[in-house]
Design an enzyme around this catalytic site. Sequence first.
Site: not given
Length: 329
Positions: A243, A272, A291
Amino acid sequence: MSNAKPFALLAVPDDEPPALAGTPLESRARELADRAEWHTTRPANNQETIERIREADAIINIRSAVPFPREVLEACPNLKLLSVWGTGVDHVDLAAAEELGITVSNTPGYGAPYVSEHALALALAVSRQIVQNDRRIRDGGWAAGYIDELYGKTLGVVGTGAIGRRMVQLGQGIGMNVVAWTFNPTRERAKEYGVEFLELEELLRVSDVVSLHVALTPDSQGLIGRDQLALMKPTAILVNVARGAVVDEAALLECLQQGRIAGAGLDVFEVEPLPAGHPLTLLDNVVLAPHAGSMAYNGTMRGLEMSIENLERFAAGSPVNVVAQGFRT
């Protein structure tokens, strides 16, 4: 025999880009509810999330970038189950969910082969200058000097859950010396994994590649900050597929800009999607990914199937993969 379905309204508030929509699993999910509301755009804010899920008694959450804080959960009086696709649940207020009687489930372990493979790919892309050399060739150039190798180097794996454990195996498989750190090291785990557990500071000092695989919790937030980055070798590479908030992004940016480590491979960020023109996008010693570590097709389908299985098992009275236990029926 009753044809009643287990849920009145199933909401999917955040399937962007579409992962579940348009697959055979979508119809399986829809069969669980009298009505399904599917959104293939991401809500812009908490209020828009609330508008999409207010009446739902079951939710499949696709994107961890969409938060479920107390204010969102409180606005859903019918909600019984929030089924999260993914291992991380740091975007959900679990204490509030339990207090409100909402069960939260996740999909642990499904992505281990895919996320660890992605981490290794990022490490190789940085060390072998894959992106820079691709650009040079497209611009009419050629090689600009030596590239680095991982064989014989030291890989430091931070976090040894399912993904970290697989990363240990991959590092060993390409001839790296692998060391690890975890919050709860034991001799038995070290023997089982075939790895030596070090203190975090020592791991950072000796590793040529540091790969992060911890869940985001209050204990791991900011785990790699300015002081920790200062311990790393100037030739070292940092890989983060965990993360964004596990790393102090401002400190990392400064470290990379000043060349105090060789580079970074990043799949996750503090914000994000990564905003256009972000300073990280201007650096040539960084490889960026959206991601996407678990987005291999087979892994995606299995993870999504698990999120549906969580609904099915909950409806059958035998919930699985529970990370917050509710009481609404």
